[in-house]
Write a protein that holds these residues in place. Structure first.
Motif, PDB file in Angstrom:
ATOM      1  N   ARG A  61       0.839  -1.199   0.000  1.00 55.15           N
ATOM      2  CA  ARG A  61       0.000   0.000   0.000  1.00 55.15           C
ATOM      3  C   ARG A  61       0.871   1.245   0.000  1.00 55.15           C
ATOM      4  NH1 ARG A  61      -4.367  -2.232   4.461  1.00 55.15           N
ATOM      5  NH2 ARG A  61      -5.263  -3.804   3.089  1.00 55.15           N
ATOM      6  N   ARG A 149     -11.921  -5.184  -4.225  1.00 49.93           N
ATOM      7  CA  ARG A 149     -11.608  -3.750  -4.298  1.00 49.93           C
ATOM      8  C   ARG A 149     -12.195  -3.137  -5.569  1.00 49.93           C
ATOM      9  NH1 ARG A 149     -10.210  -3.307   0.721  1.00 49.93           N
ATOM     10  NH2 ARG A 149      -8.276  -4.290   1.356  1.00 49.93           N
ATOM     11  N   SER A 328      -8.743 -11.334   2.258  1.00 54.45           N
ATOM     12  CA  SER A 328     -10.019 -10.656   2.515  1.00 54.45           C
ATOM     13  C   SER A 328     -11.030 -10.924   1.404  1.00 54.45           C
ATOM     14  CB  SER A 328      -9.822  -9.149   2.629  1.00 54.45           C
ATOM     15  OG  SER A 328      -8.654  -8.861   3.320  1.00 54.45           O
TER      16      SER A 328
HETATM   17 MG    MG Z   1      -5.967  -7.457   2.345  1.00 55.16          MG
END
Ligand code: MG
Ligand code: 3PG
Length: 349
Positions: A61, A149, A328
């Motif tokens: 990130r 996402r 996730s």
């Molecule tokens: Mg993740």
């Protein structure tokens, strides 16, 4: 949704969204290349069909351009795995990129720099998605782990190009459907790691016979008992391996109880290690349970970055029915949520 076999790739520029978000050491060495290896069949297929392959991914990130998140080491690993040149481009836009793309011949492979060096990726900015899409003529998504996402390279590009799913993404969906739709019963689910995902625990406990819980998340679940729909299906550890009074692994009696449940199961889903597996002395529970699962012969689906990395390291990875590349994303999918990345491939724009 279109599959990779529905396209004619010969001579076409194919943009492939991969998830090369792999763990790196301080020195930038790849610690586990599982996600890279899993994408190889799709890339090889495209090469075989004469495509001009343009790979893209995120890593970590980053905030703006940060060298330690560069995809350069990934290009090197891809070259090894594919046994062929993979040209690395440090951006996706500009004259140099255009020239390189122009020069591409059939079967050539290019890897673009980390998409998240541009904040427009996360913001799913329209112009950014359009610019990216101009690089290719067909878009293939093979990045299951990032399908939760709504980013430009995941949901933006398919608006502008004929799009389809890659072999890995297809396999992931297929395997999780087996668990969600008609799993051989009884099903036993195992949750470890450090965080409890109540959406998934609740969803799966509807069909599961038992839910086995690891030590590191035990407290969190006990505290939030109200969030559980079927508390009686939950089996907590009864003994542990401790370090100064705090338990960091399940103990021998718990291992026995868990093993008994596992031996009765026909389907097993497991996410997250049962102890603090970074330390050798807390690996026993996770290892013993893994062995019990393998011996049970049940359909076994395992996910979560840390768990999968561990089984790769100790050489057990191939013994399970399916090891997921998702973290996730996998949990969201199991919880019954629609993943934006998959939905985007179903739309007709
Ligand atoms: Mg993740
Ligand atoms: C992951 O590892 O979970 C995926 O690559 C997605 O990364 P993210 O959580 O940073 O979006």
């Amino acid at each position: 949704m279109k599959k990779i076999t529905d396209f004619n790739f010969g001579g076409k520029r194919v943009l492939v969204r991969c998830d090369f978000n792999v763990p790196l050491s301080e020195k930038g060495e790849i610690l586990d290349d599982f996600r890279i290896r899993k994408t190889i069949p799709t890339i090889k297929y495209l090469i075989k069909k004469g495509a001009k392959v343009i790979l893209m991914s995120h890593l970590g990130r980053p905030e703006g351009r940060q060298e330690k998140y560069s995809l350069k080491p990934i290009a090197k690993r891809l070259e090894k795995l594919l046994k062929k040149k993979v040209k690395f481009l440090d951006d996706y836009i500009g004259e140099k990129v255009e020239k390189e793309i122009e020069k591409m011949k059939e079967k050539d492979v290019i890897l673009l720099e980390n998409l998240r060096f541009h904040k427009e990726e996360k913001e799913n900015e329209t112009e950014f998605a359009k610019d990216l899409s101009k690089l290719g003529q067909i878009y293939i998504n093979d990045a299951f782990a990032v399908c939760h996402r709504g980013h430009a390279s995941v949901v933006g590009i398919p608006k502008y190009l004929p799009s389809g799913i890659g072999l890995l993404l297809e396999k992931e969906i297929e395997n999780f459907k087996k668990i969600i739709e008609k799993p051989p019963l009884p099903l036993v689910a195992i949750f470890g790691g450090r965080e409890a995902d109540f959406r998934v625990i609740n969803k799966i406990s509807k069909i599961a016979k038992a839910i086995l819980i690891g030590f590191l998340i035990k407290k969190e679940i006990e505290r939030e008992k109200i969030a559980l729909k079927y508390p009686r299906k939950i089996i907590f550890p009864i003994d542990g391996v401790d370090k100064k009074g705090e338990n960091f692994d399940i103990g021998p009696r718990t291992i026995d109880i868990f093993k008994k449940e596992i031996s009765k199961a026909k389907t097993i889903f497991w996410s997250g290690p049962l102890g603090k597996i970074e330390e050798k002395k807390f690996q026993r529970g996770t290892k013993e349970i893994a062995k019990a699962i393998i011996e049970s012969g049940a359909l076994s689906v395992i996910g979560g970055g840390e768990t999968v990395e561990f089984f790769n390291k100790i050489g057990l990875a191939k013994k399970f029915s399916h090891l997921s590349t998702g973290g996730s994303a996998m949990l969201a999918f199991l919880a019954g949520e629609k993943l934006p990345g998959i939905e985007a491939l179903k739309m007709r724009y």
